[in-house]
Design an enzyme around this catalytic site. Structure first.
Site, PDB file in Angstrom:
ATOM      1  N   HIS A  99       0.696  -1.144   0.019  1.00  0.00           N
ATOM      2  CA  HIS A  99      -0.132  -0.101   0.100  1.00  0.00           C
ATOM      3  C   HIS A  99       0.835   1.441  -0.137  1.00  0.00           C
ATOM      4  O   HIS A  99       0.461   2.191  -0.570  1.00  0.00           O
ATOM      5  CB  HIS A  99      -0.954  -0.021   1.148  1.00  0.00           C
ATOM      6  CG  HIS A  99      -2.059  -0.829   1.055  1.00  0.00           C
ATOM      7  ND1 HIS A  99      -1.858  -2.269   0.924  1.00  0.00           N
ATOM      8  CD2 HIS A  99      -3.547  -0.869   1.097  1.00  0.00           C
ATOM      9  CE1 HIS A  99      -3.080  -2.869   1.087  1.00  0.00           C
ATOM     10  NE2 HIS A  99      -4.072  -2.145   1.024  1.00  0.00           N
ATOM     11  N   LYS A 144      -9.926  13.992  -9.446  1.00  0.00           N
ATOM     12  CA  LYS A 144     -10.286  13.128 -10.458  1.00  0.00           C
ATOM     13  C   LYS A 144      -9.541  11.823 -10.576  1.00  0.00           C
ATOM     14  O   LYS A 144      -8.823  11.641 -11.450  1.00  0.00           O
ATOM     15  CB  LYS A 144     -10.281  14.042 -11.662  1.00  0.00           C
ATOM     16  CG  LYS A 144     -11.113  13.541 -12.919  1.00  0.00           C
ATOM     17  CD  LYS A 144     -11.443  14.603 -13.822  1.00  0.00           C
ATOM     18  CE  LYS A 144     -11.976  13.996 -15.231  1.00  0.00           C
ATOM     19  NZ  LYS A 144     -13.361  13.580 -15.126  1.00  0.00           N
ATOM     20  N   GLU A 176     -23.956  15.409  -7.322  1.00  0.00           N
ATOM     21  CA  GLU A 176     -23.730  15.318  -8.552  1.00  0.00           C
ATOM     22  C   GLU A 176     -24.193  13.784  -9.432  1.00  0.00           C
ATOM     23  O   GLU A 176     -24.890  13.154  -8.727  1.00  0.00           O
ATOM     24  CB  GLU A 176     -22.296  15.599  -8.888  1.00  0.00           C
ATOM     25  CG  GLU A 176     -21.215  14.364  -8.422  1.00  0.00           C
ATOM     26  CD  GLU A 176     -19.627  14.998  -8.585  1.00  0.00           C
ATOM     27  OE1 GLU A 176     -19.415  15.406  -9.430  1.00  0.00           O
ATOM     28  OE2 GLU A 176     -18.972  14.149  -8.024  1.00  0.00           O
TER      29      GLU A 176
HETATM   30  C1  LIG Z   1     -18.016  12.599 -11.159  1.00  0.00           C
HETATM   31  C2  LIG Z   1     -17.787  13.785 -11.956  1.00  0.00           C
HETATM   32  N1  LIG Z   1     -18.560  14.841 -12.048  1.00  0.00           N
HETATM   33  C3  LIG Z   1     -18.541  15.662 -12.722  1.00  0.00           C
HETATM   34  C4  LIG Z   1     -17.760  15.741 -14.025  1.00  0.00           C
HETATM   35  C5  LIG Z   1     -17.803  16.690 -15.119  1.00  0.00           C
HETATM   36  O1  LIG Z   1     -16.574  17.227 -15.297  1.00  0.00           O
HETATM   37  P1  LIG Z   1     -16.298  18.189 -16.610  1.00  0.00           P
HETATM   38  O2  LIG Z   1     -17.100  19.318 -16.765  1.00  0.00           O
HETATM   39  O3  LIG Z   1     -14.883  18.719 -16.160  1.00  0.00           O
HETATM   40  O4  LIG Z   1     -16.192  17.196 -17.554  1.00  0.00           O
HETATM   41  C6  LIG Z   1     -17.090  14.554 -14.565  1.00  0.00           C
HETATM   42  C7  LIG Z   1     -16.715  14.218 -15.575  1.00  0.00           C
HETATM   43  O5  LIG Z   1     -16.095  13.248 -15.772  1.00  0.00           O
HETATM   44  C8  LIG Z   1     -17.237  13.589 -13.416  1.00  0.00           C
HETATM   45  O6  LIG Z   1     -16.556  12.268 -13.488  1.00  0.00           O
END
Ligand SMILES: Cc1ncc(COP(=O)(O)O)c(C=O)c1O
Length: 281
Positions: A99, A144, A176
């Protein structure tokens, strides 16, 4: 052609070790930028977000903004199609399974470009169906990360019922979607949840905010309780691959005020047009 650790090759020839920490732990971060007519849209914010994601997980960003921009320029030029979605990920590299972060290991860098998914005219004109799902993810959703199991399960739940996306709910608030941000519209005001650790700060979300401000549309950043979400006059999704898209049905219930119930509303139509113009400028 794809890019893997400095080399170009057909995707069938790309090989990585089973000990790659991306494979073993989901230990890595990624980005996705839309490319319109061979021009990346809002590339610099994507590169800034990648750098932030790397910092958040203690991973050295292997390339500078100039180097990333150059690799992306090259991958775009190598494809036969004009509108593209460039995906790339950086993992902590290959090491004996443990890990703890390995020392002196080079990150693995993989990049590919595919045709940009096109919204259908029906999706634009009628909006799409979504289904709610509990937000079961960790508390660092602003990173991300390539570890997307929570997002995958939420999307699958929606897909199995014929939905395009999910709308996730955490502690009674809308967060979201699995790969998109979610907006509500109340009257003439667009409402976005705050960009805290429970959502990904979307580049398209920032675009909506910027374009709304420029066009004198009211936008407020605040949390949206689930009960209030159900009273929204309009709901939208935003993402790099979709731009903006109206949610017109949620859990099989029509969304929207009685004037346009179950259809995209006037605020959506305005933002959609503004964003299309910006993307194709
Ligand atoms: C969890 C999540 N929320 C929001 C978004 C939208 O982000 P973006 O406008 O930068 O594509 C993404 C895009 O992949 C995402 O994975």
């Amino acid at each position: 052609m794809i890019f893997l650790n400095g080399d170009w090759m057909p995707i069938e020839d790309a090989k990585i070790s089973v000990l790659d920490r991306g494979f073993i732990y989901g230990d890595g971060v990624y980005e996705y930028v839309p490319v319109i007519n061979r021009k990346p849209y809002r590339l610099l914010p994507h590169l800034a977000r990648l750098d932030k994601s790397c910092q958040e997980i203690g991973l050295k960003n292997p390339y500078s903004v100039e180097q990333w921009s150059d690799i992306i320029k090259q991958i775009i030029a190598k494809q036969s199609f004009d509108d593209q979605g460039v995906y790339w990920q950086v993992t902590r590299g290959v090491a004996k399974r443990d890990h703890t972060f390995p020392k002196d290991v080079e990150p693995t860098v993989f990049m590919m470009s595919n045709p940009l998914p096109k919204l259908t005219q029906t999706q634009i004109d009628d909006g799409v169906a979504c289904y709610t799902y509990p937000d079961l993810r960790w508390h660092r959703c602003h990173i991300k990360s390539i570890s997307l199991l929570g997002n995958v399960l939420a999307r699958q739940h929606s897909f199995e019922q014929g939905g395009v996306e999910c709308v996730m709910l955490r502690d009674g608030f809308m967060t979201e979607a699995s790969a998109s941000n979610v907006f509500c519209v109340f009257g003439d005001t667009i409402v976005s949840p705050p960009k805290d650790n429970h959502i990904l700060g979307g580049i398209t979300l920032d675009g909506v905010m910027e374009l709304a401000t420029k066009s004198n549309m009211k936008l407020v950043v605040r949390s949206v309780p689930e009960a209030e979400m159900w009273t929204a006059d309009e709901m939208w999704l935003s993402s790099s691959s979709k731009g903006v898209l109206a949610i017109t049905s949620l859990d099989d219930k029509p969304i929207g005020n009685p004037l346009h119930r179950g259809k995209p509303g006037p605020m959506f139509k305005k933002m959609f047009a503004i964003m299309q113009a910006d993307m194709h400028a």
